[in-house]
Motif scaffolding. Structure first.
Motif, PDB file in Angstrom:
ATOM      1  N   ALA A 118       0.840  -1.187   0.000  1.00 53.31           N
ATOM      2  CA  ALA A 118       0.000   0.000   0.000  1.00 53.31           C
ATOM      3  C   ALA A 118       0.882   1.247   0.000  1.00 53.31           C
ATOM      4  CB  ALA A 118      -0.910  -0.007   1.234  1.00 53.31           C
ATOM      5  N   VAL A 119       0.373   2.299  -0.571  1.00 52.28           N
ATOM      6  CA  VAL A 119       1.092   3.561  -0.587  1.00 52.28           C
ATOM      7  C   VAL A 119       0.976   4.199   0.781  1.00 52.28           C
ATOM      8  CG1 VAL A 119       1.215   5.843  -1.621  1.00 52.28           C
ATOM      9  CG2 VAL A 119       0.648   3.875  -3.029  1.00 52.28           C
ATOM     10  N   THR A 120       2.061   4.570   1.385  1.00 51.97           N
ATOM     11  CA  THR A 120       2.062   5.109   2.723  1.00 51.97           C
ATOM     12  C   THR A 120       2.471   6.563   2.701  1.00 51.97           C
ATOM     13  OG1 THR A 120       4.318   4.331   3.014  1.00 51.97           O
ATOM     14  CG2 THR A 120       2.568   2.889   3.791  1.00 51.97           C
ATOM     15  N   THR A 121       1.976   7.311   3.668  1.00 47.66           N
ATOM     16  CA  THR A 121       2.309   8.706   3.823  1.00 47.66           C
ATOM     17  C   THR A 121       3.265   8.838   4.992  1.00 47.66           C
ATOM     18  OG1 THR A 121       0.146   9.355   2.982  1.00 47.66           O
ATOM     19  CG2 THR A 121       1.387  10.999   4.212  1.00 47.66           C
ATOM     20  N   ARG A 122       4.393   9.384   4.756  1.00 48.14           N
ATOM     21  CA  ARG A 122       5.439   9.445   5.769  1.00 48.14           C
ATOM     22  C   ARG A 122       5.220  10.652   6.660  1.00 48.14           C
ATOM     23  NH1 ARG A 122      11.834   9.399   4.192  1.00 48.14           N
ATOM     24  NH2 ARG A 122      12.689   9.264   6.287  1.00 48.14           N
ATOM     25  N   PRO A 123       4.945  10.431   7.982  1.00 51.42           N
ATOM     26  CA  PRO A 123       4.740  11.571   8.876  1.00 51.42           C
ATOM     27  C   PRO A 123       6.028  12.357   9.061  1.00 51.42           C
ATOM     28  CG  PRO A 123       4.844   9.517  10.116  1.00 51.42           C
ATOM     29  CD  PRO A 123       4.825   9.138   8.673  1.00 51.42           C
ATOM     30  N   ARG A 124       5.904  13.634   9.355  1.00 51.98           N
ATOM     31  CA  ARG A 124       7.066  14.498   9.483  1.00 51.98           C
ATOM     32  C   ARG A 124       7.364  14.763  10.955  1.00 51.98           C
ATOM     33  NH1 ARG A 124       5.882  19.125   4.842  1.00 51.98           N
ATOM     34  NH2 ARG A 124       5.869  17.711   3.048  1.00 51.98           N
ATOM     35  N   PRO A 125       8.651  14.997  11.279  1.00 52.14           N
ATOM     36  CA  PRO A 125       8.995  15.362  12.648  1.00 52.14           C
ATOM     37  C   PRO A 125       8.303  16.681  13.000  1.00 52.14           C
ATOM     38  CG  PRO A 125      10.948  14.810  11.385  1.00 52.14           C
ATOM     39  CD  PRO A 125       9.824  14.905  10.425  1.00 52.14           C
ATOM     40  N   PRO A 126       7.887  16.911  14.265  1.00 54.56           N
ATOM     41  CA  PRO A 126       7.993  15.969  15.385  1.00 54.56           C
ATOM     42  C   PRO A 126       6.841  14.955  15.456  1.00 54.56           C
ATOM     43  CG  PRO A 126       7.077  18.013  16.157  1.00 54.56           C
ATOM     44  CD  PRO A 126       7.343  18.216  14.684  1.00 54.56           C
ATOM     45  N   LEU A 127       5.906  15.037  14.498  1.00 56.29           N
ATOM     46  CA  LEU A 127       4.771  14.115  14.537  1.00 56.29           C
ATOM     47  C   LEU A 127       5.238  12.673  14.460  1.00 56.29           C
ATOM     48  CD1 LEU A 127       1.731  13.597  14.544  1.00 56.29           C
ATOM     49  CD2 LEU A 127       1.758  13.870  12.045  1.00 56.29           C
ATOM     50  N   ARG A 128       6.280  12.405  13.666  1.00 61.89           N
ATOM     51  CA  ARG A 128       6.770  11.045  13.537  1.00 61.89           C
ATOM     52  C   ARG A 128       7.321  10.534  14.867  1.00 61.89           C
ATOM     53  NH1 ARG A 128       9.928  11.606   9.348  1.00 61.89           N
ATOM     54  NH2 ARG A 128      11.863  11.936  10.492  1.00 61.89           N
ATOM     55  N   ILE A 129       7.980  11.422  15.635  1.00 61.43           N
ATOM     56  CA  ILE A 129       8.515  11.016  16.932  1.00 61.43           C
ATOM     57  C   ILE A 129       7.385  10.702  17.897  1.00 61.43           C
ATOM     58  CG2 ILE A 129       9.846  11.799  18.927  1.00 61.43           C
ATOM     59  CD1 ILE A 129      11.598  13.401  17.047  1.00 61.43           C
ATOM     60  N   VAL A 130       6.353  11.542  17.882  1.00 57.12           N
ATOM     61  CA  VAL A 130       5.202  11.291  18.760  1.00 57.12           C
ATOM     62  C   VAL A 130       4.507   9.994  18.371  1.00 57.12           C
ATOM     63  CG1 VAL A 130       2.955  12.177  19.488  1.00 57.12           C
ATOM     64  CG2 VAL A 130       4.887  13.749  19.216  1.00 57.12           C
ATOM     65  N   THR A 131       4.335   9.779  17.059  1.00 55.82           N
ATOM     66  CA  THR A 131       3.698   8.543  16.593  1.00 55.82           C
ATOM     67  C   THR A 131       4.525   7.327  16.979  1.00 55.82           C
ATOM     68  OG1 THR A 131       2.818   9.763  14.706  1.00 55.82           O
ATOM     69  CG2 THR A 131       2.740   7.370  14.581  1.00 55.82           C
ATOM     70  N   MET A 177       6.500   7.083  19.567  1.00 56.94           N
ATOM     71  CA  MET A 177       6.308   6.881  21.001  1.00 56.94           C
ATOM     72  C   MET A 177       4.995   6.159  21.287  1.00 56.94           C
ATOM     73  SD  MET A 177       7.616  10.453  22.696  1.00 56.94           S
ATOM     74  CE  MET A 177       9.308  11.011  22.548  1.00 56.94           C
ATOM     75  N   LEU A 178       3.949   6.538  20.586  1.00 58.37           N
ATOM     76  CA  LEU A 178       2.655   5.872  20.797  1.00 58.37           C
ATOM     77  C   LEU A 178       2.734   4.400  20.396  1.00 58.37           C
ATOM     78  CD1 LEU A 178       0.204   8.654  19.516  1.00 58.37           C
ATOM     79  CD2 LEU A 178       0.703   8.010  21.874  1.00 58.37           C
ATOM     80  N   ALA A 216      15.136  11.203  27.177  1.00 59.18           N
ATOM     81  CA  ALA A 216      15.404   9.782  26.939  1.00 59.18           C
ATOM     82  C   ALA A 216      14.294   9.155  26.100  1.00 59.18           C
ATOM     83  CB  ALA A 216      15.540   9.048  28.270  1.00 59.18           C
ATOM     84  N   MET A 217      13.061   9.590  26.294  1.00 57.58           N
ATOM     85  CA  MET A 217      11.952   9.080  25.488  1.00 57.58           C
ATOM     86  C   MET A 217      12.153   9.416  24.015  1.00 57.58           C
ATOM     87  SD  MET A 217       8.793  10.118  28.033  1.00 57.58           S
ATOM     88  CE  MET A 217       7.550   9.733  26.810  1.00 57.58           C
ATOM     89  N   VAL A 218      12.598  10.647  23.747  1.00 62.10           N
ATOM     90  CA  VAL A 218      12.874  11.033  22.361  1.00 62.10           C
ATOM     91  C   VAL A 218      14.023  10.198  21.805  1.00 62.10           C
ATOM     92  CG1 VAL A 218      13.609  12.917  20.861  1.00 62.10           C
ATOM     93  CG2 VAL A 218      12.005  13.354  22.729  1.00 62.10           C
ATOM     94  N   GLY A 219      15.056   9.989  22.625  1.00 61.92           N
ATOM     95  CA  GLY A 219      16.183   9.177  22.181  1.00 61.92           C
ATOM     96  C   GLY A 219      15.771   7.744  21.884  1.00 61.92           C
ATOM     97  N   ILE A 220      14.889   7.199  22.715  1.00 60.03           N
ATOM     98  CA  ILE A 220      14.408   5.834  22.482  1.00 60.03           C
ATOM     99  C   ILE A 220      13.633   5.766  21.166  1.00 60.03           C
ATOM    100  CG2 ILE A 220      12.771   4.090  23.317  1.00 60.03           C
ATOM    101  CD1 ILE A 220      13.608   4.895  26.155  1.00 60.03           C
ATOM    102  N   ALA A 221      12.824   6.775  20.876  1.00 61.03           N
ATOM    103  CA  ALA A 221      12.071   6.794  19.610  1.00 61.03           C
ATOM    104  C   ALA A 221      13.024   6.839  18.419  1.00 61.03           C
ATOM    105  CB  ALA A 221      11.125   7.993  19.593  1.00 61.03           C
ATOM    106  N   LEU A 222      14.088   7.664  18.533  1.00 56.74           N
ATOM    107  CA  LEU A 222      15.058   7.733  17.436  1.00 56.74           C
ATOM    108  C   LEU A 222      15.843   6.428  17.308  1.00 56.74           C
ATOM    109  CD1 LEU A 222      16.413  11.351  18.012  1.00 56.74           C
ATOM    110  CD2 LEU A 222      14.736  10.593  16.315  1.00 56.74           C
TER     111      LEU A 222
END
Length: 426
Positions: A9-22, A24-25, A189-195
């Protein structure tokens, strides 16, 4: 385990910082529910091994374990590809390795050693572990910020999640800024874990992406080749039947008529003349049938003037009314136009012969400049099915050979609708 043709399927790539939040979720969800998955895997493995010697009952649990692992890997591959817009082909089960129980066992064994499945499981395991760590960091981030606010107001801190008791046992009541620092460091650290999750999972997914794409391309090519062979076989059978039932008897009749005329040309010239006239008429009819057969192989008007003109000529020869709606800008490849033309021609023939339809509607469009799409619908009795060697079987295989898709909807009582999409450059 069967295999099927499909495309990612064609996917839409979220952009930072939304991608980091996504991310984390995602990790929070995997941290909460991943343990249940691992527990299920452990139970199936343990029970399977323990009960294998008890009439082989444990083998059923081990088989279920393979399917669970495949499901986990499929989910993880789709999750990572969708989250980061990687376009990695969907994980597919290995093709069937033969019939019967032996084929099933070989297929199951091939699935167990499938590298892409284990890459997905590895990615899921890493994500589950990082999710647990992220949950701990989230707790300490909340604890630190709340504790900073409470201690700054002179209130006693009573909430002690995760590492909170360690800090207060070592240092006692901390300064509000220390609490705030712990909270902010935990959030960082949460941001680092997401990255870190992105780095690891993209590396794991990328390790098998190229091989998966090559495998997908090989499978598509194999299915197209099989469709082309099958379509050619169905077409050859049709031509043999038409020649045997139509032109051949007529030419035999012409030969017999000319033989009788030859015998009577001296004794009864008038009768011989009548027989020659009859043979001449039959010969012209045979020529007409041969032209129709040639048109059935590849109509010249399609080659010279395109799909719109060829469909107009087809509608003009039809015994039932055809509502033709063709809107095309430019030409597609010869293979694409030929495939769509014969889909429509065979659908009209089926509607006239079998469905007792009184009207057929044909719509043809060029979508996005790259896909030739057609829909044929009649108001007949419905109940059309793809039968090996039949007309619809030839349609399906011809479309498959051109790299397109085929969909038939024909409930009993009608109406019957058929849709095809063929790449314009097929």
């Amino acid at each position: 385990m069967s295999n099927a043709l499909g495309s990612p399927a064609v996917t839409t790539r979220p952009r930072p910082p939304l991608r980091i939040v996504t991310t984390m979720l995602h990790l929070v969800a995997l941290g909460l529910f991943g343990s249940f998955v691992f527990a299920l895997v452990a139970v199936l493995f343990g029970v399977g091994l323990g009960l294998t010697l008890v009439f082989g009952i444990g083998l059923l649990f081990l088989v279920a374990l393979v399917y669970v692992l495949f499901g986990v890997a499929w989910f993880e591959t789709a999750r990572v590809s969708g989250l980061y817009g990687l376009g990695v082909p969907a994980l597919r089960s290995v093709p069937q390795r033969g019939a019967g129980l032996g084929g099933f066992v070989r297929t199951l064994g091939a699935q167990v050693i499938d590298s892409r499945m284990w890459q997905g499981i590895a990615s899921f395991t890493v994500a589950g572990f990082l999710g647990l760590v992220l949950l701990v960091c989230a707790q300490n981030s909340v604890w630190g910020i709340v504790s900073a606010a409470l201690s700054a107001g002179g209130r006693t801190v009573t909430y002690h999640p995760a590492f909170g008791p360690y800090f207060e046992a070592e240092f006692g009541a901390l300064h509000p800024l220390a609490y705030l620092g712990i909270g902010l460091l935990s959030a960082a650290a949460m941001v680092g874990i997401a990255l870190l999750h992105r780095l690891i999972t993209v590396w794991i997914a990328g390790a098998g992406a190229e091989a998966a794409q090559l495998q997908e391309a090989a499978l598509t090519a194999e299915l197209q080749r099989a469709g082309a062979v099958r379509a050619a076989d169905v077409e050859r059978t049709r031509l043999e039947r038409d020649l045997h039932d139509g032109v051949q008897p007529r030419l035999v009749s012409v030969g017999m008529t000319l033989g009788l005329a030859q015998q009577q040309i001296d004794s009864d010239p008038e009768a011989a003349k009548a027989l020659i006239t009859e043979a001449h008429t039959s010969t012209k009819a045979a020529i007409t049938e041969l032209r129709q057969l040639a048109r059935g192989i590849h109509p010249s008007v399609l080659e010279d003037r395109g799909l719109d003109a060829a469909l107009s000529a087809l509608a003009g020869r039809s015994h039932i009314p055809i509502a033709l709606d063709v809107q095309l800008e430019g030409r597609c490849s010869r293979d694409a136009e030929t495939a769509v033309y014969f889909v429509i021609a065979e659908s009209i023939t089926n509607a006239a012969k079998h469905s007792r339809a009184s009207e057929v509607r044909v719509v043809v469009r060029l979508r996005d400049g790259a896909t030739l799409w057609a829909r044929v619908e009649d108001n007949g009795a419905g109940g059309a099915r793809v039968i090996p060697g039949g007309g619809l079987d030839g349609i399906a295989n011809r479309v498959l050979a051109a790299g397109g898709t085929f969909r038939l909807d024909s409930p009993l009582g009608g109406p019957t609708s058929l849709e095809v999409s063929v790449p314009c450059a097929s």
